[in-house]
Motif scaffolding. Structure first.
Motif, PDB file in Angstrom:
ATOM      1  N   PHE B 141       0.831  -1.210   0.000  1.00  0.00           N
ATOM      2  CA  PHE B 141       0.000   0.000   0.000  1.00  0.00           C
ATOM      3  C   PHE B 141       0.865   1.260   0.000  1.00  0.00           C
ATOM      4  O   PHE B 141       0.479   2.298  -0.530  1.00  0.00           O
ATOM      5  CB  PHE B 141      -0.936   0.000   1.217  1.00  0.00           C
ATOM      6  N   TYR B 142       2.027   1.160   0.636  1.00  0.00           N
ATOM      7  CA  TYR B 142       2.969   2.279   0.673  1.00  0.00           C
ATOM      8  C   TYR B 142       3.469   2.552  -0.760  1.00  0.00           C
ATOM      9  O   TYR B 142       3.558   3.706  -1.207  1.00  0.00           O
ATOM     10  CB  TYR B 142       4.138   1.895   1.599  1.00  0.00           C
ATOM     11  N   ILE B 143       3.772   1.463  -1.484  1.00  0.00           N
ATOM     12  CA  ILE B 143       4.218   1.634  -2.874  1.00  0.00           C
ATOM     13  C   ILE B 143       3.092   2.267  -3.698  1.00  0.00           C
ATOM     14  O   ILE B 143       3.321   3.173  -4.498  1.00  0.00           O
ATOM     15  CB  ILE B 143       4.610   0.277  -3.503  1.00  0.00           C
ATOM     16  N   MET B 144       1.865   1.800  -3.462  1.00  0.00           N
ATOM     17  CA  MET B 144       0.726   2.345  -4.202  1.00  0.00           C
ATOM     18  C   MET B 144       0.613   3.853  -3.978  1.00  0.00           C
ATOM     19  O   MET B 144       0.344   4.617  -4.913  1.00  0.00           O
ATOM     20  CB  MET B 144      -0.562   1.639  -3.768  1.00  0.00           C
ATOM     21  N   ALA B 145       0.847   4.286  -2.735  1.00  0.00           N
ATOM     22  CA  ALA B 145       0.767   5.726  -2.437  1.00  0.00           C
ATOM     23  C   ALA B 145       1.846   6.492  -3.198  1.00  0.00           C
ATOM     24  O   ALA B 145       1.601   7.596  -3.712  1.00  0.00           O
ATOM     25  CB  ALA B 145       0.910   5.954  -0.932  1.00  0.00           C
ATOM     26  N   GLN B 146       3.044   5.915  -3.298  1.00  0.00           N
ATOM     27  CA  GLN B 146       4.136   6.595  -4.009  1.00  0.00           C
ATOM     28  C   GLN B 146       3.840   6.671  -5.505  1.00  0.00           C
ATOM     29  O   GLN B 146       4.095   7.691  -6.147  1.00  0.00           O
ATOM     30  CB  GLN B 146       5.470   5.864  -3.783  1.00  0.00           C
ATOM     31  N   VAL B 147       3.310   5.569  -6.048  1.00  0.00           N
ATOM     32  CA  VAL B 147       3.002   5.560  -7.483  1.00  0.00           C
ATOM     33  C   VAL B 147       1.908   6.595  -7.786  1.00  0.00           C
ATOM     34  O   VAL B 147       1.967   7.311  -8.796  1.00  0.00           O
ATOM     35  CB  VAL B 147       2.563   4.141  -7.938  1.00  0.00           C
ATOM     36  N   THR B 148       0.931   6.690  -6.890  1.00  0.00           N
ATOM     37  CA  THR B 148      -0.122   7.693  -7.059  1.00  0.00           C
ATOM     38  C   THR B 148       0.483   9.100  -7.091  1.00  0.00           C
ATOM     39  O   THR B 148       0.155   9.926  -7.949  1.00  0.00           O
ATOM     40  CB  THR B 148      -1.142   7.602  -5.896  1.00  0.00           C
ATOM     41  N   ALA B 149       1.395   9.365  -6.136  1.00  0.00           N
ATOM     42  CA  ALA B 149       2.050  10.684  -6.080  1.00  0.00           C
ATOM     43  C   ALA B 149       2.837  10.942  -7.370  1.00  0.00           C
ATOM     44  O   ALA B 149       2.835  12.065  -7.903  1.00  0.00           O
ATOM     45  CB  ALA B 149       2.977  10.756  -4.865  1.00  0.00           C
ATOM     46  N   ALA B 150       3.493   9.908  -7.893  1.00  0.00           N
ATOM     47  CA  ALA B 150       4.251  10.063  -9.143  1.00  0.00           C
ATOM     48  C   ALA B 150       3.307  10.414 -10.295  1.00  0.00           C
ATOM     49  O   ALA B 150       3.618  11.273 -11.131  1.00  0.00           O
ATOM     50  CB  ALA B 150       5.022   8.777  -9.450  1.00  0.00           C
ATOM     51  N   ALA B 396      -1.149  -1.185 -11.233  1.00  0.00           N
ATOM     52  CA  ALA B 396      -2.500  -1.583 -11.651  1.00  0.00           C
ATOM     53  C   ALA B 396      -3.536  -1.232 -10.570  1.00  0.00           C
ATOM     54  O   ALA B 396      -4.657  -0.838 -10.875  1.00  0.00           O
ATOM     55  CB  ALA B 396      -2.534  -3.080 -11.960  1.00  0.00           C
ATOM     56  N   ALA B 397      -3.108  -1.342  -9.301  1.00  0.00           N
ATOM     57  CA  ALA B 397      -4.048  -1.119  -8.197  1.00  0.00           C
ATOM     58  C   ALA B 397      -4.438   0.350  -8.048  1.00  0.00           C
ATOM     59  O   ALA B 397      -5.455   0.650  -7.426  1.00  0.00           O
ATOM     60  CB  ALA B 397      -3.443  -1.627  -6.890  1.00  0.00           C
ATOM     61  N   VAL B 398      -3.623   1.264  -8.576  1.00  0.00           N
ATOM     62  CA  VAL B 398      -3.957   2.692  -8.397  1.00  0.00           C
ATOM     63  C   VAL B 398      -4.367   3.355  -9.722  1.00  0.00           C
ATOM     64  O   VAL B 398      -4.293   4.573  -9.848  1.00  0.00           O
ATOM     65  CB  VAL B 398      -2.791   3.478  -7.745  1.00  0.00           C
ATOM     66  N   ARG B 399      -4.799   2.532 -10.697  1.00  0.00           N
ATOM     67  CA  ARG B 399      -5.298   3.136 -11.941  1.00  0.00           C
ATOM     68  C   ARG B 399      -6.405   4.135 -11.598  1.00  0.00           C
ATOM     69  O   ARG B 399      -6.480   5.215 -12.130  1.00  0.00           O
ATOM     70  CB  ARG B 399      -5.822   2.056 -12.887  1.00  0.00           C
ATOM     71  N   THR B 400      -7.272   3.719 -10.645  1.00  0.00           N
ATOM     72  CA  THR B 400      -8.164   4.683 -10.003  1.00  0.00           C
ATOM     73  C   THR B 400      -7.668   4.785  -8.568  1.00  0.00           C
ATOM     74  O   THR B 400      -7.648   3.775  -7.868  1.00  0.00           O
ATOM     75  CB  THR B 400      -9.615   4.164  -9.982  1.00  0.00           C
ATOM     76  N   PRO B 401      -7.218   5.969  -8.126  1.00  0.00           N
ATOM     77  CA  PRO B 401      -6.670   6.060  -6.766  1.00  0.00           C
ATOM     78  C   PRO B 401      -7.672   5.521  -5.746  1.00  0.00           C
ATOM     79  O   PRO B 401      -8.818   5.970  -5.710  1.00  0.00           O
ATOM     80  CB  PRO B 401      -6.437   7.559  -6.569  1.00  0.00           C
ATOM     81  N   PRO B 402      -7.271   4.528  -4.935  1.00  0.00           N
ATOM     82  CA  PRO B 402      -8.218   3.910  -4.003  1.00  0.00           C
ATOM     83  C   PRO B 402      -8.733   4.904  -2.969  1.00  0.00           C
ATOM     84  O   PRO B 402      -7.979   5.765  -2.504  1.00  0.00           O
ATOM     85  CB  PRO B 402      -7.390   2.815  -3.315  1.00  0.00           C
ATOM     86  N   GLN B 403      -9.991   4.732  -2.612  1.00  0.00           N
ATOM     87  CA  GLN B 403     -10.621   5.664  -1.676  1.00  0.00           C
ATOM     88  C   GLN B 403      -9.955   5.617  -0.296  1.00  0.00           C
ATOM     89  O   GLN B 403      -9.830   6.620   0.374  1.00  0.00           O
ATOM     90  CB  GLN B 403     -12.107   5.302  -1.561  1.00  0.00           C
ATOM     91  N   TYR B 404      -9.540   4.427   0.092  1.00  0.00           N
ATOM     92  CA  TYR B 404      -9.014   4.271   1.451  1.00  0.00           C
ATOM     93  C   TYR B 404      -7.496   4.116   1.457  1.00  0.00           C
ATOM     94  O   TYR B 404      -6.933   3.473   2.341  1.00  0.00           O
ATOM     95  CB  TYR B 404      -9.660   3.056   2.135  1.00  0.00           C
ATOM     96  N   LEU B 405      -6.828   4.737   0.483  1.00  0.00           N
ATOM     97  CA  LEU B 405      -5.388   4.523   0.367  1.00  0.00           C
ATOM     98  C   LEU B 405      -4.634   4.948   1.627  1.00  0.00           C
ATOM     99  O   LEU B 405      -3.751   4.233   2.108  1.00  0.00           O
ATOM    100  CB  LEU B 405      -4.831   5.268  -0.853  1.00  0.00           C
TER     101      LEU B 405
END
Lengths: 62, 519
Positions: B141-150, B396-405
């Motif tokens: 989930f931490y990686i997902m947050a970074q990818v979203t920020a990128a 793939a998991a953050v194609r749509t940023p998750p609501q509860y990220l």
């Protein structure tokens, strides 16, 4: 400067100092702690580890 | 959100992005040349001097949050955001002082390749290793947050769609990490750390001179609404800054932050224990400097910059105040900060699969030898494959940023800090800490963190802990419980055998004992 701010905080709480001054104090305290740890505590802990083992081994012998 | 960016900034941004990609590919290749074994891939053991490693460590700590989230917080809350920005690194680097030397010493002695592995070796406990590895998987989930920020950075600086930006970020990570592992991770992070220092100095100068506002720092303060000014210390309405107690818990929580697998494994990479003091000094200084970025958020608010997404305040500050070429360069520098955290996380998760679960758990369980060449080569391949899989899964998991990220993010961070802290911190200072105490503390503290924070956040029940919305205040309690349980249970349970403790804390003596018994 830092000690003056520290005295202000001790006497009056945080109402007389601003956020930047509080952060300046905490950062200074942090850097002093880092210096103390590097210069004193690291060597002390290494000695403790050695002594700890020695004491335990002595206890085992007796 | 699509921002209106000057086309000159976008053009320069692409130019700098290409240069940046060329640089990390070059460093990735260098890392590849230095990676021959699984241990090289996992830890880059003994491969770097103190300065490179200190820069890499600070860059890994200072994630997208330091360059986007915290300035965004300062934009929304004013000066009091500094209590988060400047207190969290104090906690983290004090934690580094506590554990770095022992982690390096024991890790080298036992060949530990990750923090879960270190805990397993320290306590002679395969169970603790597996538990720690499984909780470590939440770092995804931490990686997902970074990818979203990128993705947001690509949109802000280059005008790219968010959906395209996240795949470019993923591809960048894949190219150099798959080949170069920890060597590539540390090399690129060190360069990125040096760039980040430059950006921070620029922000501090802009703030100190009251850039864009006549009258210097006082004028910056004067331009803020009174509840954002520097005389406003706390805000009862905001869970993070509600009072001094929660700010103190924020500090406590971050002492355990260094137990995060993507940070703890950096200690193995230093050339030798004799460089540890220099590493700790350099990391402590660089680490406290980077979060000064929050001042950029304050300046942005004082200048009256209007923005929908506060997290993008730093790039917008550059765009509004600096020549296009500089704004574009600094935007790419922030992107590098985000990438530098994501890469360390990906390596850490790949090691959970390759080392903790396969090499150190499955292989001994199936009767194999975890030190054999065949197993090591297979683990190296698992490392590379899991790097690819984890990166693609995160994007793939953050194609749509998750609501509860943000909640999911703190399942990983808060859960790991709560669970690991007792065994890791107390076990560093107290040799007598028992295996049973470590396992009980691990489970109990994670349970406490779940009950006071995660349960209410997932809507399972009404929270009774007054600061249940605040992950730092909840993690701080988790850390305290973890340390207390470790200490108390150790008083009533059998310590580890003396021979093992000698091997952990006094390898020289153990070696001489072994030699005498051979004679």
């Amino acid at each position: 400067m830092v000690s003056y701010l520290l005295i202000l905080i001790l006497i009056h709480g945080c109402s007389l100092v601003n956020v930047l001054q509080v952060l300046a104090i905490t950062t200074t305290a942090y850097l002093l702690f880092v210096a103390f740890w590097i210069l004193k505590m690291e060597d002390y802990l290494e000695t403790q580890e050695e002594d700890g083992g020695k004491i335990r081994n002595d206890r085992t012998k007796t | 959100m699509m921002l209106q960016i000057d086309s000159t900034v976008v053009t320069w941004g692409w130019g700098f992005l290409v240069a940046y990609i060329a640089m990390i590919l070059g460093l990735g290749y260098l890392g590849y040349k230095r990676t021959e074994t699984q241990d090289d891939y996992a830890t880059a053991r003994g491969g770097f001097g103190f300065l490179v490693l200190a820069l890499a460590y600070a860059a890994t700590v200072a994630s997208g949050s330091t360059f986007m989230g915290i300035p965004g917080l300062a934009y929304g809350m004013g000066f009091k955001a500094g209590y988060y920005a400047m207190i969290y690194p104090i906690g983290i680097y004090i934690g580094v002082l506590f554990v770095a030397r022992i982690t390096k010493k024991v890790g080298d002695r036992f060949g530990s390749q990750s923090i879960p592995d270190f805990l397993g070796d320290r306590y002679q406990s395969p169970l603790l290793r597996v538990l720690a590895a499984l909780i470590g998987l939440f770092l995804l989930f931490y990686i997902m947050a970074q990818v979203t920020a990128a993705g947001w950075m690509f949109e802000t600086i280059l005008g790219l769609e968010y959906g395209t930006g996240i795949w470019i970020a993923g591809a960048l990570l894949l190219v150099y990490l798959t080949a170069g592992g920890s060597h590539a991770d540390i090399l690129t992070d060190a360069v990125q750390g040096a760039i980040m220092i430059g950006v921070t100095i620029l922000i501090v100068v802009m703030f100190a001179t009251g850039w864009g506002i006549d009258g210097g720092i006082s004028a910056v303060n004067g331009a803020l609404p009174s509840d954002m000014g520097w005389n406003s210390h706390t805000d009862p309405e905001n869970p993070t800054f509600a009072n001094w107690w929660v700010i103190f818990l924020l500090f406590i929580a971050h002492i355990g932050f260094t137990a995060q697998p993507h940070l703890g494994n950096k200690f193995f990479a230093i050339k030798g224990s004799q460089y540890m003091k220099k590493f700790m000094t350099a990391a402590a200084i660089v680490g406290i400097a980077l979060p000064l970025m929050f001042l950029g958020g304050v300046l942005g608010r004082a200048q009256g910059i209007q923005i929908d997404n506060p997290d993008a305040i730093i790039p917008m500050l550059f765009v509004e105040n600096l020549p296009a070429v500089l704004a574009a360069f600094l935007g790419v520098a922030i992107l590098s900060a985000i990438i530098s955290t994501a890469d360390g996380l990906i390596i850490a998760i790949s090691q959970i699969f390759a080392n903790d679960l396969y090499r150190k758990t499955y292989v001994p369980w199936s009767g194999g030898d975890p030190t054999s060449d065949r197993v090591n080569q297979r683990a190296l391949w698992i490392s590379r494959i899991s790097t690819v899989v984890v990166t693609i899964a995160a994007v793939a998991a953050v194609r749509t940023p998750p609501q509860y990220l943000s909640i999911l993010l703190w399942v990983g961070i808060g859960g790991i800090i709560s669970a690991y802290s007792g065994p890791y911190l107390v076990g560093t200072f107290r040799e007598e800490t028992s295996k049973t105490a470590a396992i009980i503390a691990f489970v109990v503290a994670f349970g406490v963190y779940f009950v006071i924070h995660l349960g209410p956040q997932f809507g399972l029940y009404e929270g009774w802990y007054p600061y249940n919305q605040n992950p730092f205040a909840s993690t701080g309690i988790g850390l305290i419980i973890s340390c207390m349980v470790t200490y108390i249970v150790s008083q009533f349970t059998e310590p580890l055998p003396t021979s093992h403790l000698d091997e952990v804390f006094r390898p020289e003596r153990q070696a001489s004992t072994d030699k005498n018994s051979d004679d």
